[in-house]
Design an enzyme around this catalytic site. Sequence first.
Site, mmCIF file in Angstrom:
data_model
loop_
_atom_site.group_PDB
_atom_site.id
_atom_site.type_symbol
_atom_site.label_atom_id
_atom_site.label_comp_id
_atom_site.label_asym_id
_atom_site.label_seq_id
_atom_site.Cartn_x
_atom_site.Cartn_y
_atom_site.Cartn_z
ATOM 1 C CB THR A 553 -0.860 0.061 1.269
ATOM 2 O OG1 THR A 553 -0.011 0.377 2.382
ATOM 3 C CG2 THR A 553 -1.549 -1.260 1.550
ATOM 4 C CD GLU A 604 16.803 -3.314 -3.456
ATOM 5 O OE1 GLU A 604 16.828 -2.088 -3.695
ATOM 6 O OE2 GLU A 604 17.818 -3.952 -3.125
ATOM 7 C CB VAL A 607 15.480 3.344 -3.778
ATOM 8 C CG1 VAL A 607 16.341 4.206 -4.709
ATOM 9 C CG2 VAL A 607 15.285 4.019 -2.435
ATOM 10 C CG LEU A 611 16.638 -0.836 -11.099
ATOM 11 C CD1 LEU A 611 17.113 0.599 -11.383
ATOM 12 C CD2 LEU A 611 17.188 -1.785 -12.154
ATOM 13 N N GLY A 662 0.301 5.668 -16.218
ATOM 14 C CA GLY A 662 0.533 5.079 -14.884
ATOM 15 C C GLY A 662 1.926 5.312 -14.327
ATOM 16 C CG ASP A 676 8.280 9.393 -5.239
ATOM 17 O OD1 ASP A 676 7.786 8.852 -4.235
ATOM 18 O OD2 ASP A 676 8.733 8.758 -6.221
ATOM 19 C CE LYS A 680 11.320 6.538 -5.863
ATOM 20 N NZ LYS A 680 11.003 6.686 -7.275
ATOM 21 N N GLY A 795 6.981 0.548 -12.750
ATOM 22 C CA GLY A 795 6.181 -0.462 -13.449
ATOM 23 C C GLY A 795 5.832 -1.594 -12.502
#
Length: 813
Positions: A553, A604, A607, A611, A662, A676, A680, A795
Site C-alpha cells: 500500500t 528494496e 528506491v 533494481l 501510470g 518522491d 528516495k 512499473g
Amino acid sequence: MHVLKFGGTSVGTTTNINSVISILQSYAKNSEVICVVSAVGGITDKLLNAGRLAQLGDESYNEGFEIIKTCHFQLFSELNPTTQNSLNTYLAEQLGQLKKLLDGIFLINELSPKTSDKLVSYGELLLSYIITETMQNRAIDVVRKNSQELIVTNSDFTKAEVNYEITNANIRNYFKAPKAITILPGFVSKSEDGEFTTLGRGGSDFTAAIIAAALEVNQLEIWTDVSGMFTANPKLVKQAFPIERLSYQEAMELSHFGAKVLYPPTVQPALNLNIPILIKNTLDPEANGTLITNHVNNGKNSVSGISNIDNIALLTLQGNGMVGIPGFSKRLFETLAQEKINIIFITQASSEHSICFGVSTNDALQSARAINKTFEYEISLKKLDALIVETGLSIVALVGDNMKNHQGISGKMFSSLGKNNINVRAIAQGASERNISAVIAEKDVKKALNALHESFFEEKTKQLNVFITGVGNVGERLILQINQQRKFLKDQLHINLRVIGISNSRKMYFDEDGINLTNWKTLLEKGQPATLEGFLHQIIVINKRNSIFIDITANQAVAEMYPAYLKQSIAVVACNKIAASSNFETYKTLKTLSRKYSVPYLFETNVGAGLPIIDTLNNLIASGDKITSIQAVLSGSLNFVFNNFNDSTKFHDVVKQAQAEGYTEPDPRIDLSGVDVARKILILARESGCEMNLEDIANKSFLTEANLNSDSVDDFYTTLINDEAHFQKLYQSAQSKNCQLKYVAEFNNGKASVGLKEIQLGHPFYNLEGKDNIVMFYTHRYPEQPMIIKGAGAGADVTASGLFADIIRVGSR
Ligand code: ADP
Ligand code: ASP
Ligand code: MG
C-alpha cells in the site's frame, strides 16, 4: 510365535477389523499368533465421560451409554450379518452390566479409581469378544483369553503395577498348549485380591509387551494407524516421516515425551530380553514401519525425533533460604512421591536459588497444596516463596542417541525457536545428552514442532509463509509471479513459498494451507471485513514459522503497524516508502526492532522498483566499503516527462500522458515537486549510515510558484498550461548547451539535494531512456569510476519482482 497388538485406531471400523483379521490369518499360516486388542478408538474416553456425568448426577450419562452400546452392536452386526442372535447373549449381558454400573455410579455419586477401572475395562472386553466371535463365525481357528486371568497387579487402580512373577507364570502356563490364534483384551488386569485393574491409559501396548516378554518371543509388533514412529507427531507436522530404526532408549524418550504411538512402559520388558519392537500400520501393512532394537543410532542424523507433551504446569520453588542448604530437594520430591505425582521435567539453576519442575496440569493444584504444606514453616519465615504455578505450557523435546557427538544442537534448537518468537520458559538436558527439552506456551507447540522439524530434518526445504496487504496492480503481479515460480523455488532453491493471507482495504482472506493463487480474487471477495489490527491478529493466531508481512500500500496507517509485526518476529517487506522515509526515529526504531527480534525489515522497492539498489548498498557497507557520494536519477515519471518534452510538445500534455500511462502518482505534484525523489535519496543516505530527515534535503523546485500553490490536481494542470513558456525556457536553455534535462538526486559528504539539472553529452545520465533509473555509487573502493546500477525504475512487473527478491532474501537468511 507372533505377538501382535492392534490399537483402537485400527479396529474402529468394520473395514479395519477385516484388515486385522486378514493380517492375523496370514501370520497364522506359519506360526502361532497372539493378538492383543484395545478398545474401539475413543471408547475409553466415552466410558470415562459417561462415568463422570453419572457421578455428577447428570442424567445425560444415559445418552453416553447409548452411543457406546450402539457402536458395539453396529460393529458386531456389520461384521456378522447373519448371526444377529448372538447379540442376546454375551454382548447384551455385558452391556447390561455396564448400564447397571453407570446407574450405580449415578445413585451414589461416586466414581472411585477402583470403579473407574471396572468401567473402562468394558472397552477392551467387548471388542476382543466381537473380533473373536466374528472370526469363529468365519470358521477361523481362534480362541479368546481374558487377560484379567493372566495379568496380576497390585491395587494401584488406573495405573497398576504388574506382579511379574505370578503374571509370567500364568502366561507361560496358559500358552503351554499350542493355539492357532488367541485374542486377548489389552489394558485390563486384576489385582491380587481379584479386583479389576488397568495398566494406565494407552496400556494395551504394555499388555502385548508383557506377554511377548513372558514367552520370550522373537519380535513384538504394535499395529496402529500410522506407519511407524514419526520424526514428529504426523498430525501436527505434515512433513514428518517414519523413522526406520530407533534404539530402545530413543523410543523410550520419544514416547515418554509424548509420542503417543507407543506407551512408554512397553519398551522395558522388550529391552530386558532384547526383543525387537516393530511398529506397523494396519491401514498400510506394506509400509516398513519402525524397528526398535538395542542398536544405537549412529546415523548421520543427530536428532532422531522430536516430541511434545501438552498440558504441562511449571512449578517453581524459590527463595534465599534454599541456597547451599542440603535437603530441600529431597523434601520437595518426597512430598511429590507421597502424593504419587509424576514429575515430567526438572531443572535447577546453579545458584540453587530455585528449583523448577514440570507436572501434568491435572496434578498442579495437588502438588502446590502439598508442597506449600511441607514448606509451611520456611514460607512463614520468608526463607521460601509460596510455590509459583504456571499453566498452559507444553514440553518440546529433541531426542537422539547421536546428539552427544554433535556440537551446536541446542544452539540450533533455541535459535530456531527464537527466530520464530517462541519464548522458552525452561530448559532441561539429560546427562545422557539423548534429550534436550524446552518448556514453551501450549499455543506455540505446532509452530515450534514445525520450525524444529524444518531445522533438523528438512534443512533442504524452508517454508515461507507470506501475508500480503494491498493486492492492487503490483500485488496482483506479485501473486502471479509467486504462482509461476513456486515449483522452481521448491526444486531449485528448496523454498516452499505459500501465500497464507491476503487483504485489500475492504476484505481479508486466509488459508492456513496456502491460498489457491489461481482463484485468489474470488476467495478474497468471500473473505471477512479487513482491519489492520485484524490482519495482524489473524497472523498471530495462525502462528506460522517464517512468516512475512508484505505491504504493497502507500498507506501511513499500515506503515505504523510494522513495529507490531517485527515484535512478533514477523518479517516486514515494504513497497510502501512511508516508514523508511518518515522521521529518523521511526526508521531507527524499525531497524532496532529488526535486529532485536532477528527478523528482516526490507524495502528494496522503495528506491528504483526492482533494481537491486539498497541490497547493493548494504553489501558494499557490510563488506567494509564507505560511501562518499551517490548521484542518481530516481524518478521514472520525471524521466519520462523530460524525455518526451521538447519544443514540439507541451509540458502539460506530456505530464498528462505520464499520468495516463501510470508513471505518476495519482497526484502528479508528488512526483513533479521532487518529494518522491527526496524520499528516495533520503532512504539511500540513511542506508549509507547518515542520520538525516526529509527537511535536511535541499529541494530547489523547477516548478513555478503558481504550480506549487495550486489547490487541486485540475488546478495544477491549468497552471501548467499557463506556464508553458517557463518550461520551454528550461528546455531551450538545456538545448543551447547541448544538454539533456534530468531530475537528479545527490548525496555528498552527508548532504543531500534534489533538482533539475542540465546534463552534458557524455555523462552517464545523458542517454537515460524512458522510465529508467540510474544510481552511481562513489565509494572508497570505487573512487573515480562509480558502481552503476541502471534499468527500469517503475512499473508493476519490475516492482513485484523487487518484492519477490526481498521475499527470497528473507528466506535465505
Ligand atoms: P493406538 O490406538 O493404535 O494405540 P494411538 O492413538 O495410541 O494409537 O497412537 C497413534 C497416534 O500417535 C498417531 O495417530 C499419532 O497421532 C500419534 N503420534 C504422536 N506422536 C507420534 C509420532 N512421533 N509418531 C507417530 N505417531 C505419533
Ligand atoms: N483403551 C485404552 C486407552 O484408550 C488402552 C489403549 O488404547 O491402549 O487408554
Ligand atoms: Mg496407543
